[in-house]
Scaffold this motif. Structure first.
Motif, mmCIF file in Angstrom:
data_model
loop_
_atom_site.group_PDB
_atom_site.id
_atom_site.type_symbol
_atom_site.label_atom_id
_atom_site.label_comp_id
_atom_site.label_asym_id
_atom_site.label_seq_id
_atom_site.Cartn_x
_atom_site.Cartn_y
_atom_site.Cartn_z
ATOM 1 N N GLU A 80 0.833 -1.195 0.000
ATOM 2 C CA GLU A 80 0.000 0.000 0.000
ATOM 3 C C GLU A 80 0.876 1.257 0.000
ATOM 4 O OE1 GLU A 80 -3.534 2.106 2.698
ATOM 5 O OE2 GLU A 80 -2.821 0.079 3.164
ATOM 6 N N TYR A 81 0.514 2.215 -0.830
ATOM 7 C CA TYR A 81 1.199 3.503 -0.858
ATOM 8 C C TYR A 81 0.236 4.540 -1.442
ATOM 9 C CZ TYR A 81 1.857 2.687 -5.887
ATOM 10 O OH TYR A 81 1.652 2.440 -7.225
ATOM 11 N N GLU A 82 0.565 5.791 -1.205
ATOM 12 C CA GLU A 82 -0.223 6.877 -1.798
ATOM 13 C C GLU A 82 0.442 7.327 -3.086
ATOM 14 O OE1 GLU A 82 -1.290 11.586 -0.977
ATOM 15 O OE2 GLU A 82 -0.980 10.258 0.749
ATOM 16 N N TYR A 83 -0.325 7.334 -4.147
ATOM 17 C CA TYR A 83 0.192 7.772 -5.452
ATOM 18 C C TYR A 83 -0.155 9.247 -5.624
ATOM 19 C CZ TYR A 83 0.739 7.980 -10.571
ATOM 20 O OH TYR A 83 1.109 8.310 -11.854
ATOM 21 N N ARG A 84 0.878 10.064 -5.754
ATOM 22 C CA ARG A 84 0.679 11.503 -5.918
ATOM 23 C C ARG A 84 1.268 11.929 -7.262
ATOM 24 N NH1 ARG A 84 -0.938 15.963 -3.389
ATOM 25 N NH2 ARG A 84 0.269 17.910 -3.558
ATOM 26 N N PRO A 85 0.438 12.063 -8.297
ATOM 27 C CA PRO A 85 0.945 12.318 -9.653
ATOM 28 C C PRO A 85 1.337 13.784 -9.876
ATOM 29 C CG PRO A 85 -1.434 12.151 -9.703
ATOM 30 C CD PRO A 85 -1.023 11.877 -8.281
ATOM 31 N N VAL A 86 2.503 14.157 -9.335
ATOM 32 C CA VAL A 86 3.028 15.510 -9.504
ATOM 33 C C VAL A 86 4.421 15.418 -10.120
ATOM 34 C CG1 VAL A 86 1.688 16.569 -7.652
ATOM 35 C CG2 VAL A 86 3.868 15.467 -7.112
ATOM 36 N N ALA A 87 4.820 16.477 -10.814
ATOM 37 C CA ALA A 87 6.132 16.513 -11.463
ATOM 38 C C ALA A 87 6.826 17.824 -11.129
ATOM 39 C CB ALA A 87 5.986 16.370 -12.973
ATOM 40 N N PHE A 88 8.092 17.738 -10.775
ATOM 41 C CA PHE A 88 8.872 18.924 -10.431
ATOM 42 C C PHE A 88 10.046 19.138 -11.375
ATOM 43 C CE2 PHE A 88 7.313 16.978 -6.425
ATOM 44 C CZ PHE A 88 6.276 17.878 -6.215
ATOM 45 N N ASP A 89 10.217 18.265 -12.321
ATOM 46 C CA ASP A 89 11.257 18.437 -13.332
ATOM 47 C C ASP A 89 10.818 17.738 -14.601
ATOM 48 O OD1 ASP A 89 11.584 15.774 -12.620
ATOM 49 O OD2 ASP A 89 13.758 15.886 -12.400
ATOM 50 N N ILE A 90 11.658 17.793 -15.628
ATOM 51 C CA ILE A 90 11.263 17.248 -16.931
ATOM 52 C C ILE A 90 12.261 16.228 -17.456
ATOM 53 C CG2 ILE A 90 12.410 19.103 -18.214
ATOM 54 C CD1 ILE A 90 9.102 17.265 -19.114
ATOM 55 N N GLY A 91 13.487 16.223 -16.891
ATOM 56 C CA GLY A 91 14.500 15.357 -17.475
ATOM 57 C C GLY A 91 14.862 15.859 -18.861
ATOM 58 N N VAL A 92 14.703 15.020 -19.847
ATOM 59 C CA VAL A 92 14.903 15.402 -21.245
ATOM 60 C C VAL A 92 13.683 14.933 -22.030
ATOM 61 C CG1 VAL A 92 16.353 15.164 -23.300
ATOM 62 C CG2 VAL A 92 17.413 15.236 -21.033
ATOM 63 N N ILE A 93 13.113 15.820 -22.824
ATOM 64 C CA ILE A 93 11.964 15.450 -23.647
ATOM 65 C C ILE A 93 12.458 14.604 -24.814
ATOM 66 C CG2 ILE A 93 10.119 16.326 -25.129
ATOM 67 C CD1 ILE A 93 9.987 18.787 -23.279
ATOM 68 N N ALA B 19 9.349 22.921 4.142
ATOM 69 C CA ALA B 19 8.502 22.211 5.114
ATOM 70 C C ALA B 19 9.272 21.828 6.373
ATOM 71 C CB ALA B 19 7.913 20.959 4.471
ATOM 72 N N ASP B 20 10.524 22.295 6.482
ATOM 73 C CA ASP B 20 11.365 22.058 7.660
ATOM 74 C C ASP B 20 11.670 20.585 7.882
ATOM 75 O OD1 ASP B 20 11.533 24.805 8.380
ATOM 76 O OD2 ASP B 20 9.522 24.670 9.250
ATOM 77 N N ILE B 21 11.893 19.860 6.792
ATOM 78 C CA ILE B 21 12.331 18.466 6.892
ATOM 79 C C ILE B 21 13.515 18.259 5.955
ATOM 80 C CG2 ILE B 21 10.089 17.548 7.598
ATOM 81 C CD1 ILE B 21 9.604 16.682 4.759
ATOM 82 N N PRO B 22 14.330 17.240 6.200
ATOM 83 C CA PRO B 22 15.506 17.020 5.349
ATOM 84 C C PRO B 22 15.143 16.396 4.006
ATOM 85 C CG PRO B 22 15.453 15.397 7.110
ATOM 86 C CD PRO B 22 14.325 16.342 7.369
ATOM 87 N N CYS B 23 16.036 16.603 3.057
ATOM 88 C CA CYS B 23 15.913 15.978 1.739
ATOM 89 C C CYS B 23 17.143 15.137 1.478
ATOM 90 C CB CYS B 23 15.773 17.044 0.645
ATOM 91 S SG CYS B 23 15.645 16.347 -1.024
ATOM 92 N N VAL C 124 7.144 25.279 -5.036
ATOM 93 C CA VAL C 124 7.708 24.935 -3.730
ATOM 94 C C VAL C 124 6.696 25.199 -2.618
ATOM 95 C CG1 VAL C 124 9.465 25.586 -2.037
ATOM 96 C CG2 VAL C 124 10.104 25.225 -4.434
ATOM 97 N N ALA C 125 6.042 26.349 -2.667
ATOM 98 C CA ALA C 125 5.090 26.696 -1.615
ATOM 99 C C ALA C 125 3.934 25.701 -1.554
ATOM 100 C CB ALA C 125 4.561 28.110 -1.842
ATOM 101 N N ALA C 126 3.417 25.321 -2.728
ATOM 102 C CA ALA C 126 2.266 24.423 -2.768
ATOM 103 C C ALA C 126 2.624 23.034 -2.245
ATOM 104 C CB ALA C 126 1.721 24.333 -4.190
ATOM 105 N N GLU C 127 3.767 22.498 -2.671
ATOM 106 C CA GLU C 127 4.099 21.133 -2.251
ATOM 107 C C GLU C 127 4.605 21.098 -0.814
ATOM 108 O OE1 GLU C 127 3.746 17.095 -3.361
ATOM 109 O OE2 GLU C 127 2.941 19.001 -4.085
ATOM 110 N N ALA C 128 5.264 22.147 -0.359
ATOM 111 C CA ALA C 128 5.683 22.201 1.041
ATOM 112 C C ALA C 128 4.462 22.215 1.959
ATOM 113 C CB ALA C 128 6.550 23.435 1.289
ATOM 114 N N ALA C 129 3.417 22.902 1.537
ATOM 115 C CA ALA C 129 2.177 22.906 2.320
ATOM 116 C C ALA C 129 1.597 21.499 2.401
ATOM 117 C CB ALA C 129 1.171 23.871 1.704
#
Length: 364
Positions: free
Chosen positions: A55-68, A125-129, A95-100
């Motif tokens: 079980e996991y939560e699928y969150r379909p968001v993208a923050f980069d593109i790689g190479v088209i 969000a005050d957590i490590p990456c 950043v603001a939206a996903e940190a929230a």
């Protein structure tokens, strides 16, 4: 007490980043089933399911593109640059939206493979990456020429904010990262007995003359399948269901099977340079035949690392696309190094994550 939550951000490029990150996430769940997983990626959910059967939560968001890319070898650099500039211009809002969301979801740790903005999102969000990869996108883009320099510099600045990098084998130096540690190969583990699959699929050819043809999630439009007619006593396996119907070409069913599941049937894999394919083959000691790819900076790094640790053949694109495929009749080259490569990257990264999450003081 709330359940520990790991947020896994996966780069929006191909399938390999998604499969190796999912393999690590699965190892985390195996060590500590109570960990909640959020898989943040636009990779298809069916792909994650193949490597992450929990079980996991699928969150379909993208923050980069790689190479088209229209396929696994061709690249659209102008479109890639335009998209990168758009991502950079919208950085603050992203950043603001996903940190929230991270705060609302009570995420404890971000593991990224390897979208640059993940560092800014986590820290807002005050957590490590933490990150895992064998290359950084700054390395890839810088090689595309001066028009990409500003973007590469921006991405390098993002990576400098990474709290901990797990550097995978077959890597470039990754000098932007302030804290890194080398780990072993990652990837999936075969789920089937080879003899059972041979019986189920009525494959009679011995392993030494069975070849897996795999070119990543985007595949290729121009695989010269007509060459297979010259090898009637060989068996070829493919995941390309658009391939022609040939007597010695078996199309692996779409559902329930991954390249790593059929690798034990084979005497070699023929592929383009790709970390996940190389890694899973090396974990199984399966020889690799690869095409060179010198227009993508990771390509020569991968091929060089693979030659050190795997039985192999290296082909030019011309030999593969226009040659007679005589390479199948030629002997394989032995690995250049005798020292074995570490193969427990999944467990190394997962153990570090679980140790961090289990520590009430969250000491890295």
């Amino acid at each position: 007490m709330s359940r520990p939550t790991l947020y896994v951000a996966i780069t929006n490029h191909g399938f390999g980043h998604a499969t190796r990150a999912a393999a690590v996430a699965a190892a985390v769940k195996a060590l500590w089933p109570e960990v909640d997983l959020v898989m943040a990626t636009t990779a298809p959910q069916w792909l994650l399911d193949e490597y992450l059967p929990v079980e996991y939560e699928y969150r379909p968001v993208a923050f980069d593109i790689g190479v088209i890319q229209p396929d696994s070898l061709r690249m659209d650099l102008p479109a890639t640059l335009a998209k990168l500039r758009s991502i950079q211009s919208h950085q603050q809002a992203t950043v603001a939206a996903e940190a929230a969301y991270l705060k609302q979801r009570k995420v404890d740790l971000v593991l990224a493979d390897i979208p640059p903005l993940a560092t800014a999102i986590a820290h807002a969000a005050d957590i490590p990456c933490w990150m895992m990869s064998n290359f950084g996108w700054d390395f890839i883009y810088r090689a595309f020429g001066p028009e990409f320099t500003a973007i590469a510099d921006w991405i390098g600045d993002c990576f400098r904010q990474c709290d901990r990098l797990f550097r995978l084998p077959f890597h470039e130096p990754m000098t932007a990262f302030p804290t890194l540690e080398n780990v072993g190969l990652t990837g999936g583990t075969p789920r089937y007995e080879p003899d059972a699959l041979r019986t189920q699929w009525q494959l009679q050819t011995p392993q030494s003359r069975t070849v897996l043809l795999t070119f990543g999630g985007l595949s290729l439009q121009s695989i010269p399948y007509h060459r297979l007619a010259q090898f009637p006593d060989w068996q070829f396996l493919t995941f390309d269901h658009d391939a022609p119907d040939l007597p010695n070409l078996f199309k692996v069913p779409r559902q329930g099977f991954r390249p790593v599941d059929v690798m034990p049937l084979c005497g070699r894999v023929v592929s383009k340079p790709g970390f996940s394919t190389f890694s899973e083959a090396c974990r199984l000691n399966l020889p690799i035949v690869t095409i060179t790819r010198n227009d993508f900076a990771e390509g020569p790094v991968l091929v060089n690392g693979m030659q050190d640790h795997s039985w192999h053949q290296v082909l030019t694109p011309d030999e593969f696309f226009h040659g007679e495929w005589d390479f199948l009749r030629q002997p394989l080259h032995p690995p250049r190094r005798t020292q074995a490569i570490a193969k427990h990257g999944n467990e190394q990264i997962a153990s570090a994550i679980v140790n961090y999450l289990a520590d009430p003081n969250h000491s890295p």
